[in-house]
Motif scaffolding. Structure first.
Motif, PDB file in Angstrom:
ATOM      1  N   LYS A  35       0.829  -1.191   0.000  1.00 22.17           N
ATOM      2  CA  LYS A  35       0.000   0.000   0.000  1.00 22.17           C
ATOM      3  C   LYS A  35       0.873   1.254   0.000  1.00 22.17           C
ATOM      4  CE  LYS A  35      -3.830   1.957   2.504  1.00 22.17           C
ATOM      5  NZ  LYS A  35      -4.776   1.827   3.590  1.00 22.17           N
ATOM      6  N   ALA A  36       1.928   1.211   0.794  1.00 19.76           N
ATOM      7  CA  ALA A  36       2.831   2.360   0.875  1.00 19.76           C
ATOM      8  C   ALA A  36       3.529   2.588  -0.460  1.00 19.76           C
ATOM      9  CB  ALA A  36       3.857   2.139   1.983  1.00 19.76           C
ATOM     10  N   VAL A  37       3.979   1.497  -1.082  1.00 21.78           N
ATOM     11  CA  VAL A  37       4.676   1.625  -2.365  1.00 21.78           C
ATOM     12  C   VAL A  37       3.719   2.167  -3.421  1.00 21.78           C
ATOM     13  CG1 VAL A  37       5.826   0.361  -4.219  1.00 21.78           C
ATOM     14  CG2 VAL A  37       6.328  -0.185  -1.828  1.00 21.78           C
ATOM     15  N   ALA A  38       2.518   1.611  -3.456  1.00 20.03           N
ATOM     16  CA  ALA A  38       1.559   2.013  -4.479  1.00 20.03           C
ATOM     17  C   ALA A  38       1.128   3.460  -4.321  1.00 20.03           C
ATOM     18  CB  ALA A  38       0.348   1.093  -4.430  1.00 20.03           C
ATOM     19  N   SER A  39       1.111   3.951  -3.087  1.00 15.15           N
ATOM     20  CA  SER A  39       0.732   5.355  -2.918  1.00 15.15           C
ATOM     21  C   SER A  39       1.937   6.264  -3.108  1.00 15.15           C
ATOM     22  CB  SER A  39       0.074   5.573  -1.555  1.00 15.15           C
ATOM     23  OG  SER A  39       0.944   5.172  -0.537  1.00 15.15           O
ATOM     24  N   GLU A  40       2.980   5.706  -3.719  1.00 14.69           N
ATOM     25  CA  GLU A  40       4.170   6.461  -4.094  1.00 14.69           C
ATOM     26  C   GLU A  40       4.855   7.138  -2.924  1.00 14.69           C
ATOM     27  OE1 GLU A  40       2.605   8.651  -7.334  1.00 14.69           O
ATOM     28  OE2 GLU A  40       2.678   6.892  -8.639  1.00 14.69           O
ATOM     29  N   SER A  41       4.952   6.401  -1.831  1.00 17.82           N
ATOM     30  CA  SER A  41       5.710   6.916  -0.698  1.00 17.82           C
ATOM     31  C   SER A  41       7.180   6.914  -1.059  1.00 17.82           C
ATOM     32  CB  SER A  41       5.512   6.016   0.519  1.00 17.82           C
ATOM     33  OG  SER A  41       4.196   6.080   0.947  1.00 17.82           O
ATOM     34  N   GLU A  42       7.876   7.949  -0.634  1.00 22.73           N
ATOM     35  CA  GLU A  42       9.315   7.964  -0.869  1.00 22.73           C
ATOM     36  C   GLU A  42      10.052   7.346   0.293  1.00 22.73           C
ATOM     37  OE1 GLU A  42      11.092  11.426  -3.001  1.00 22.73           O
ATOM     38  OE2 GLU A  42       9.198  12.277  -2.286  1.00 22.73           O
ATOM     39  N   ILE A  43       9.421   7.461   1.468  1.00 17.81           N
ATOM     40  CA  ILE A  43      10.061   6.928   2.663  1.00 17.81           C
ATOM     41  C   ILE A  43       9.064   6.005   3.358  1.00 17.81           C
ATOM     42  CG2 ILE A  43      11.009   7.500   4.934  1.00 17.81           C
ATOM     43  CD1 ILE A  43      11.930  10.137   3.820  1.00 17.81           C
ATOM     44  N   ILE A  44       9.521   4.812   3.716  1.00 17.41           N
ATOM     45  CA  ILE A  44       8.690   3.931   4.537  1.00 17.41           C
ATOM     46  C   ILE A  44       9.433   3.694   5.847  1.00 17.41           C
ATOM     47  CG2 ILE A  44       7.532   1.704   4.722  1.00 17.41           C
ATOM     48  CD1 ILE A  44       7.418   1.526   1.736  1.00 17.41           C
ATOM     49  N   ILE A  45       8.753   4.045   6.950  1.00 19.32           N
ATOM     50  CA  ILE A  45       9.354   3.829   8.262  1.00 19.32           C
ATOM     51  C   ILE A  45       8.864   2.486   8.778  1.00 19.32           C
ATOM     52  CG2 ILE A  45       9.498   4.700  10.625  1.00 19.32           C
ATOM     53  CD1 ILE A  45       8.821   7.491   9.458  1.00 19.32           C
ATOM     54  N   MET A  46       9.786   1.625   9.217  1.00 15.77           N
ATOM     55  CA  MET A  46       9.378   0.320   9.746  1.00 15.77           C
ATOM     56  C   MET A  46       9.827   0.222  11.192  1.00 15.77           C
ATOM     57  SD  MET A  46      10.107  -2.213   6.592  1.00 15.77           S
ATOM     58  CE  MET A  46       9.664  -1.735   4.914  1.00 15.77           C
ATOM     59  N   ASP A  47       8.853   0.126  12.099  1.00 19.98           N
ATOM     60  CA  ASP A  47       9.140   0.088  13.527  1.00 19.98           C
ATOM     61  C   ASP A  47       9.133  -1.352  14.002  1.00 19.98           C
ATOM     62  OD1 ASP A  47       9.539   0.693  16.128  1.00 19.98           O
ATOM     63  OD2 ASP A  47       7.620   1.676  16.456  1.00 19.98           O
ATOM     64  N   GLU A  48      10.288  -1.911  14.220  1.00 21.85           N
ATOM     65  CA  GLU A  48      10.453  -3.295  14.683  1.00 21.85           C
ATOM     66  C   GLU A  48       9.582  -4.274  13.901  1.00 21.85           C
ATOM     67  OE1 GLU A  48      11.826  -4.516  17.986  1.00 21.85           O
ATOM     68  OE2 GLU A  48      11.940  -2.671  19.139  1.00 21.85           O
ATOM     69  N   PRO A  49       9.743  -4.340  12.596  1.00 18.42           N
ATOM     70  CA  PRO A  49       8.849  -5.198  11.823  1.00 18.42           C
ATOM     71  C   PRO A  49       9.078  -6.685  12.080  1.00 18.42           C
ATOM     72  CG  PRO A  49      10.562  -4.325  10.412  1.00 18.42           C
ATOM     73  CD  PRO A  49      10.726  -3.662  11.738  1.00 18.42           C
ATOM     74  N   THR A  50      10.237  -7.048  12.631  1.00 19.81           N
ATOM     75  CA  THR A  50      10.519  -8.476  12.804  1.00 19.81           C
ATOM     76  C   THR A  50      10.162  -8.979  14.190  1.00 19.81           C
ATOM     77  OG1 THR A  50      12.779  -7.895  13.404  1.00 19.81           O
ATOM     78  CG2 THR A  50      12.370  -8.486  11.114  1.00 19.81           C
ATOM     79  N   ALA A  51       9.571  -8.086  15.006  1.00 22.45           N
ATOM     80  CA  ALA A  51       9.324  -8.477  16.398  1.00 22.45           C
ATOM     81  C   ALA A  51       8.367  -9.654  16.501  1.00 22.45           C
ATOM     82  CB  ALA A  51       8.778  -7.287  17.178  1.00 22.45           C
ATOM     83  N   ALA A  52       7.420  -9.763  15.570  1.00 19.85           N
ATOM     84  CA  ALA A  52       6.376 -10.776  15.756  1.00 19.85           C
ATOM     85  C   ALA A  52       6.323 -11.795  14.626  1.00 19.85           C
ATOM     86  CB  ALA A  52       5.026 -10.078  15.904  1.00 19.85           C
TER      87      ALA A  52
END
Lengths: 343, 493
Positions: B153-170
């Motif tokens: 969704k973030a890529v498709a909405s043409e985000s330039e920056i994606i912030i990932m907050d501890e994506p591997t925690a779960a």
């Protein structure tokens, strides 16, 4: 910073010194006095002492129910089963007491139990409704509004079945009609009103002075924190539902005695009247806030409006509308006043 | 356009009593994976909240592609090109994957949905992860696949920056590798990723550059290739931490008061330890290590297998039994578990031991007031009246009230779960002093904390927790190797 600001600016010192509950009670008493003044100005003979007395006396059953409902709502829960419970307990007390096998008519035959036993048994049934409420609310964690809506219909249903949708009013011993119609001495004050007054005082003391009262507020203010602070939340809620059912049972028996009849449609809508006076009294629907005294004031406000409407010879249909509008405005005004005070 | 997608200059964020972000300046290069590391409380989350518009900065400038950037809320941030993958995922379980992709971007005519743009979204998703069927309900997907839906969704909405907050925690090991592959692929789609993780190995595996923060300050920003190893990174994170305040007990008691044996549940694995009278022990671990779960097990809130013996009696599983036995808990979530915020200070103080201020069920208001006044004085609670609603107090004062509750319970064992979270430095040191005084008076204390210096400053014995397992026991007073500790609690062997 915040502390300082309040310290230098001690406005409303009188109102600041009291609790928010007392503030709301005072506010509603003011509303009551204003309404009473307005009603007195436009309704003939409104200020007669007998009218004032009637205000309280005609609302004894709503106030009794309101006591239980106030405590339950302070914990953040509902009890909608009280109206149905009144009908059920009243009908059963009649049925248990009616002579057995005296007539061809099924509705004239009861179990023929002695008066005391009949009442005790009816109270057991009333408490059973409270027990069901408590079980589902505490053990199965069903929202209380759903549970008590269910028991409201179950209780009403029992009353309907036992009376075949009508009423039982024959083959009753004379003693059955005594307590509901007896007065204190030569005054027009009924025993029921005295019972109400005693219950209000007891409830007030429990609410303000006891550990039990405190814990009721803790549960409503933050159920999880209450549990982690050692409050036996489930047991406490169970006591409250049993108490509320007990009060409904007593009311049911008193009303059955007053009319010397067990009527299946008795007390229809009383659960909502009780709810309305509790809300008018300032009790928060989210719990943690409210008072029995407020509920009594709420009942008086509703009483003034109703008797003013009667005095103005409005038809009951208009009374409903008027009650609705006043309830609405009073609660809005109350919320506004409390928000102003808090900010 | 320059090389930098984001330039942060002199960023400051102050909260009452705390400076969470203190004069931070650094750049993030275009099309890189930029890692952000630091201990709990280092200021990472606040920085991210400013970028996503959840908080407003107190001072400083942020330039996105050279233009001034201000986000008023997360949606505003996304419209301007910064999307965030929060730990609590932002997907609607009841909807399908396709519906989730277009959520908030629906094109409507007279309020009726039109099928515009869905195709493009689905293409992006297919590109990232072909195995996800767009018609499936999101509730049937694993956490990892839900993350991928959000990334799409973030890529498709043409985000330039994606912030990932501890994506591997779960998510599981295999899923982590797949996620990494997708993250690396994002660079080719002109997306910059700001990656936050406590697992330091991931930084070396995935990151192009890393920014280290400590106590709200920017310590350094470097290419990951310039960092020699894990321990160098750890050293940057904790700095020259001096643990000088700890003073060992003079006459430690030998009497064991609490014995925890083989306690296990879904968050804990065979935890065993003992606590002596008057001892302060600390459990250190990162978020999710099982600290809160251990506290709740001892207090009887959560179920467990194994046995917990307190004063030679097996504890029963319920908070009120624990209180009766002489245990009190300062919970992790002050406002939702510890405090009755709509009640006054007086209404809060005595609740854990009503018997002490009542007689045959009747509350003695005079003794309640006396006790409350005494605690306000003793713990130095800043208020001009005990009738003040506790919601209106600062975090530090609220925490002191939670402490008074537990002190009034006359407990012999105090469980303190993150006792200084979210409170200012002054109140913190006051609370440390309270804890030391309590131990001096013979109370036994267990602290559960994700702040190492706090644990090292006051605890006699330190236990390291990682994913529900006790990794190590350290006697305080010896030389504390904070690098080694951080190595252990971040999953290092």
């Amino acid at each position: 910073m915040d502390d300082m600001a309040i310290a230098v600016k001690p406005k409303n010192t009188f109102l600041r010194g009291i609790s928010n509950e007392s503030f709301i009670s005072l506010f509603m008493i003011t509303v009551l006095i204003v309404l009473y003044g307005v009603a007195g100005a436009i309704v003939p003979n409104f200020f007669l002492p007998r009218n004032v007395l009637n205000l309280v006396m005609n609302y004894w059953f709503t106030i009794i129910l309101g006591i239980g409902v106030t405590f339950i709502m302070v914990t953040g829960n509902f009890d909608l089963s009280v109206g149905g419970n009144i009908a059920m307990t009243g009908v059963l007390s009649v049925y248990f007491c009616q002579a057995a096998g005296v007539s061809q008519n099924a509705l004239a035959n009861g179990l023929g139990l002695p008066y005391g036993v009949a009442l005790a048994l009816a109270m057991v049934c009333a408490l059973a409704i409270g027990g069901i409420n408590a079980f589902f609310v505490t053990k199965l964690k069903v929202p209380s509004i759903i549970v008590t809506l269910g028991t409201m219909m179950i209780a009403r249903g029992v009353a309907q079945v036992v009376t075949q949708g009508a009423q039982r009013n024959t083959s009753l011993p004379d003693i059955f009609g005594v307590v509901g119609n007896a007065s204190v001495g030569n005054t027009p004050i009924k025993i029921s009103v005295v019972i109400m007054a005693v219950l209000v005082v007891v409830a007030f003391v429990v609410e303000r002075k006891t550990v039990f009262g405190r814990r009721t507020y803790l549960i409503g203010a933050n159920r999880e924190a209450a549990r982690l602070s050692g409050v036996k939340v489930n047991r406490h809620l169970a006591y409250l539902y049993l108490t509320s059912a007990f009060l409904a049972g007593v009311t049911g028996i008193l009303l059955a005695s007053e009319f010397k009849a067990g009527v299946s449609g008795r007390a229809t809508g009383y659960e909502f009247d009780a709810l309305v006076i509790v809300l008018l009294g300032g009790t928060s629907i989210n719990g943690g806030f409210g008072s029995v005294l407020g509920t009594v004031v709420g009942a008086l406000v509703l009483g003034v409006v109703t008797s003013a409407a009667t005095g103005l010879l409005l038809s009951p249909d208009w009374q409903f509308l008027l009650k609705g509008i006043v309830t609405f405005l009073a609660i809005l005004a109350q919320r506004y006043a409390l928000d102003r005070r808090k900010s | 356009m320059g090389d930098n997608v984001l330039e942060i200059r002199n960023l400051i964020k102050t909260f009452p009593g705390v400076t969470a972000v203190n004069d931070v300046s650094f750049d993030i290069r275009r099309n890189t994976v930029h890692c952000l590391v630091g201990e709990n409380g280092a200021g990472k989350s606040t920085l991210i909240k400013i970028l996503t518009g959840a908080e407003q900065r107190s001072y400083g400038t942020i330039r996105l592609n050279g233009d001034d950037y201000v986000a008023h809320n997360p949606k505003d941030a996304r419209d301007k090109g910064i999307s965030t993958l929060f730990q609590e995922l932002n997907v609607v379980d009841q909807l399908t994957v396709a519906e989730n992709l277009t959520l908030g971007m629906e094109v409507t005519t007279f309020g009726f949905l039109r099928n515009v743009g869905t195709e493009k979204m689905i293409d992006v998703l297919k590109n990232l992860e072909p195995s996800i069927d767009p018609r499936r309900k999101v509730s049937t997907l694993s956490v990892a696949k839900k993350q991928i839906v959000e990334i799409a969704k973030a890529v498709a909405s043409e985000s330039e920056i994606i912030i990932m907050d501890e994506p591997t925690a779960a998510i599981s090991e295999g899923e982590i590798q797949r996620l990494f592959k997708i993250i690396r692929g994002l660079r080719d789609k002109s997306v910059t990723v700001i990656y936050i993780s406590h697992r330091l190995d991931e930084i070396f595996e995935l990151g192009d550059a890393v920014t280290v923060m400590r106590d709200g300050r920017h310590i350094d920003t470097r290419p990951v290739s310039d960092i020699r190893d894990r321990s160098e990174l750890i050293r940057m994170m904790i700095g020259k931490t001096v643990f000088e305040k700890y003073e060992p007990k003079e006459n430690p008691s030998t009497e064991t008061i609490l014995k925890v044996e083989d306690v296990s549940n879904d968050k804990l694995c065979n935890v065993s330890f003992e606590l002596r009278k008057g001892e302060i022990i600390g459990f250190y671990g990162l978020v999710g290590a099982g600290k809160t779960e251990l506290a709740r097990a001892i207090y009887g809130v959560d179920r467990y297998d194994g046995s917990i013996t307190f004063k030679e009696k097996t504890l029963e599983s319920s908070p009120h039994k624990a209180i009766e036995a002489g245990i009190a808990l300062v919970p992790e979530e002050r406002r939702s578990e510890g405090l009755f915020t709509i009640l006054t200070i007086r209404g809060n103080t005595c609740v854990m031991n009503m018997d002490k201020i009542s007689r045959s069920g009747f509350v003695n208001n005079q003794s309640e007031k006396r006790v409350t006044a005494e605690y306000i004085r003793q713990l130095n609670i800043a208020t001009h009246t005990m009738e003040k609603e506790t919601a209106k107090l600062s975090g530090g004062n609220q925490q002191k009230i939670v402490f008074s509750k537990c002190l009034f319970a006359d407990a012999d064992l105090l469980l303190l779960d993150e006792p200084t979270r979210g409170i200012d430095v002054g109140a913190k040191s006051e609370i440390y002093q309270i804890i030391r005084d309590l131990a001096h008076d013979g109370k036994s204390i267990i602290i559960f904390s994700s702040e190492l210096h706090e644990i090292v400053n006051i605890c006699d014995t330190i236990y390291l927790l990682y994913e529900g397992v006790l990794k190590e026991r350290i006697e305080n007073g010896t030389v504390i190797d904070s690098e080694k500790i951080l190595h252990t609690v971040t999953g290092g062997e």
